[in-house]
Each structure stands twice: as structure tokens, then as C-alpha cells.
Design an enzyme around this catalytic site. Structure first.
Site, PDB file in Angstrom:
ATOM      1  CG  HIS A  23      -0.212   0.070   2.518  1.00  0.00           C
ATOM      2  ND1 HIS A  23       0.310   1.234   3.037  1.00  0.00           N
ATOM      3  CD2 HIS A  23       0.097  -0.913   3.402  1.00  0.00           C
ATOM      4  CE1 HIS A  23       0.900   0.988   4.187  1.00  0.00           C
ATOM      5  NE2 HIS A  23       0.793  -0.312   4.438  1.00  0.00           N
ATOM      6  CD  GLU A 135       1.738  -5.698   8.164  1.00  0.00           C
ATOM      7  OE1 GLU A 135       1.997  -6.920   8.126  1.00  0.00           O
ATOM      8  OE2 GLU A 135       2.458  -4.827   7.639  1.00  0.00           O
TER       9      GLU A 135
END
Length: 289
Positions: A23, A135
Site C-alpha cells: 500500500h 498485515e
């Protein structure tokens, strides 16, 4: 058989091309890169992209269009957090959305304080959210997602159907996943990819997930190749890799192989075929004097 130079062959239909993307810069990265304890701050709950992060998105978007990658991707898989969703639709989404269109946008205007116009789902590969590529789970508020029902409002054309729970039941305030657990989840994710029919897939995910998953690979490669596979990703970095199915986890059929010998008939090496042709053409005795 692999030769001494490390060259090898593998059936194409047992391979997938993965375009791995971390990201773009989130608000948690700005302070967290300087002070790791900042990741514990509740103000970074489900962190959104910074203005610099959106510039990174624009740069990567330009790259994937310039190199032609945007036309080759069959599917975009994204971690279901705000920063990965914003990156996914910003890089791979369509253009020119207006409220008069009778199709849902990938992202509504100003989603997650982005200050951005709505992003079209037209001429875009499908975008699917998958929990397995999140994550590290737990402790850090920036890694806790909001309710899926909230995301569905902000990202109407993103497919959230594979996510079972509206609330984030995976994130725990007092338990952080170990590196080994993240890597194991990464392997589970890669195994799941073989159940998909798509051959060229973009995956928008996170630094820790990528590092710990990829570190399991490349041990049979030259050290520089291993380093290339495993090194940490920068914000909005894209790396393309090929994954091969050595254990036949997937049972995909080839779309390019052709069986040959259709219609059926004699199929011999040329020297044998020539000999048989000569034998056939030699004159035979009629039995008369």
C-alpha cells in the site's frame, strides 16, 4: 531436469503471475517510521493514505498503464483495510466516473478523507477483499479494520463476499501475531490462490505480510535472487513474480496446450517414415512370366 546454470522448465498452466504491491504511505507510516511506538496510537485506527500516499498511487497508476500491465490483470486482491483498499482502486480502477452512470463506483468521492473524486469500476479488473493477506493481526490499531458494512458504503463495487464477519473478530488488542503465524497465513493465502481460475493477479497488501511470506521462498536460488524476492517493500512498490504449483495443489486445465495427432494417423520419426514410404512404393511381382 535442471542444468548446472540453474535453468529450469515448468508447465505454464501450473504457474500464476503475481503482481505484489505494498500500500501507499498511510498516516501511521509518517510517525511510525521514526518512532515504532507510534503504531500503538489509537489515532491511527485503520489508517488512511496521506496526500503523499495518493501521489504514490498516481505514479504507480501511470506506470501500470504505460507498461500495459493494467490490461493484463485478471483480478485485484486487496487486504480489507482502508489504506490497501484506497491503493487498490486508485491504482487499478477505471476513470471518468459520474453520478449519472448506472454502475456502482469502486470508491465514492472523498472516501477515507481522501479528497478524491469517485473512482469508476468500468474498464477495471474485479477487485476482491481477502482477510488472509492482512498485515500482522493485533495490538496495533492501524491494523484493525472497520466493519465491512462501512467499507461497502465507501467502496460499493469491491467484492467483500469472502469476508464472513462484519466486525473485525481477528484483531486482538492484547495479542500480536508472531512472524511465524504471519508466514503460515501467507502460505495459506498462496494455497488458496490455486483455487482461483485467474492467471495474472495483482495483490495489494502490507510490508510485514509480504516480507514474512516471501522469506520462505528462494532458498534454492542464487543468493542475489533470494535477496530480490525477500527484501522489504517500499510504500506503493510493485514487484512481479511467478509462482509455480509443484505439488499439483491446483487442478487447472491448460488453455494453450494442444494434443496433436488430430486427426489420428501414423506418427513416426522422419527417417522411419521415409523407409516405410519406399517399401510401399516398390513394385510387386504379378506372378506372370
Amino acid at each position: 531436469m535442471d542444468d548446472g546454470a540453474g535453468t529450469s522448465l515448468f508447465p505454464l498452466h501450473r504457474c500464476k503471475t503475481l503482481h505484489l504491491v505494498r500500500h501507499a504511505q498511510g498516516i501511521h507510516n509518517v510517525e511510525g517510521d521514526q518512532n515504532y511506538k507510534a503504531y500503538l496510537s489509537p489515532e491511527y485506527l485503520d489508517a488512511h493514505l496521506t496526500p503523499l500516499g495518493w501521489q504514490q498511487v498516481d505514479n504507480l497508476r501511470k506506470h501500470v498503464h504505460t507498461c500495459g500491465l493494467s490490461k493484463r490483470i485478471d483480478l485485484v486482491i486487496t487486504s480489507p483495510l482502508l489504506r490497501t483498499l484506497q491503493t487498490s482502486v486508485g491504482v487499478f480502477g477505471g476513470e471518468g466516473y459520474t453520478d449519472s452512470m448506472d454502475v456502482l463506483p469502486l470508491m465514492v468521492a472523498n472516501a477515507g478523507n481522501s479528497g478524491r473524486a469517485a473512482i469508476s469500476s468500468i474498464s477495471s479488473p474485479p477487485v476482491m477483499a481477502v482477510e488472509l493477506c492482512r498485515e500482522h493481526l493485533g495490538v496495533h490499531p492501524c491494523d484493525k479494520r472497520r466493519n465491512i458494512s462501512d467499507y461497502q458504503f465507501l467502496f460499493p463495487a469491491v467484492d467483500f463476499s469472502l469476508i464472513e464477519n462484519d466486525e473485525d473478530v481477528l484483531w486482538k488488542a492484547d495479542i500480536r501475531e508472531t512472524k511465524e503465524e504471519v508466514a503460515a497465513r501467507g502460505l495459506q493465502f498462496l494455497k488458496w490462490l490455486w483455487t482461483r481460475k485467474e492467471k495474472e493477479i495483482a495483490i495489494v497488501t502490507h510490508s510485514g505480510f509480504l516480507f514474512h511470506t516471501l522469506s520462505l521462498f528462494g532458498n534454492d536460488c542464487q543468493p542475489l535472487i533470494k535477496k530480490e524476492i525477500c527484501k522489504h517493500f517500499a510504500n506503493c512498490e510493485l514487484r512481479s513474480m511467478v509462482i509455480v504449483d509443484r505439488s499439483m495443489t491446483g487442478s487447472v486445465d491448460t488453455t494453450t496446450n494442444y494434443p496433436g495427432k488430430i486427426p489420428s494417423g501414423l506418427d513416426l520419426p522422419s527417417d522411419i517414415a521415409d523407409k516405410k514410404k519406399l517399401e510401399k512404393e516398390e513394385p510387386h511381382s504379378s506372378g506372370f512370366a
